[in-house]
Scaffold this motif. Sequence first.
Motif: not given
Length: 341
Positions: A238-251, A275-277, A279-291
Amino acid sequence: MKLGIFLLAAQFEAGDQGTVLTSAMDAGCAAEEAGFDEAWIAEHHFVPYGLCPSAVTFAAMLLGRTDRLRVGTAISVLPNTHPVALGEQAALLDQLSGGRFTLGIGRGGPWVDLEVFGSGIERYDEEGWAESVDLLMRWLTLRRVGAEGKHFRFRPVPVVPRPLTRPHPPAIIACTSATSAALAARQGLPMLLGMHADDCEKAEMISAYDAAARACGRDPRGVEHAAASVALVADSRAEAVRELKAALPRWLNRGLSAHQTVDGRARTMRDPHAYTDYLCEIHPVGTPRDVIAALRRTTEATGIRRHLLFAEGAGRPERTLDNIHRLGKEVLPEIRADAEQ
């Protein structure tokens, strides 16, 4: 598996562009310190999506600041330059780095770049693109090269300097269609698949490549394709997704919308939030175990064992360095253990 860091020198906020470029270089150096196999740099022109206009120049700087790391271009936009000029630069870096350089090439887009650099839309279209790739690979392979094509015509000249690596320096082609996969197969080069492609799309591209390779008498087994993906490690998904959603769309909105076509053709823009959603779904995002699980899943589904991890997605240089450090410490050892089994 082989893990590399993928750098865009992305400008997330308006400000000093030199700081963005310096931060990307620092991230490349950090990749060596963290134990990664390689680092890759993208090339863009006239847009804040990525500030590096010469991936070869950036690669040369990073090779000079590292000792072990392989460095590649992901990609050098071939239609914007003469294939021989790019081939000479690749041979030079291959010699000076002791074989640590990988040349990644791609078509780019039908952007205004083609007007600015004078190459024109003909060099982007399929025929001109194929002729450019063929000339480049002949330059990197042979001792003497001439050209009698539609776009390039010159008397045979000696290849100086000749590359160190035989039969040619490592090279890879960015592919987004079955046509480009077939071109890569005919050249006997691996594909670089982009962040937009999910595992199903990647598997389809590899099937297209394999069929094209067999059709021209090449064995596709053992070809080391690569795939780029967003990668962000945090204490929770959740933390990783939150960070990406805060930064990626504007960029994404600011960077990609800046592209101008050279011939006025219509463009379809992805919704940056959707598109950010994705990317978060299909890529290695989250805890080390998630990645780790995501990387294993992609490898199992596609056979791809070479992953280029876009580490700048949180949008802050200090977070990029932290991400690289955590990927190296908490993900890389298990991935290396997989490779040894």
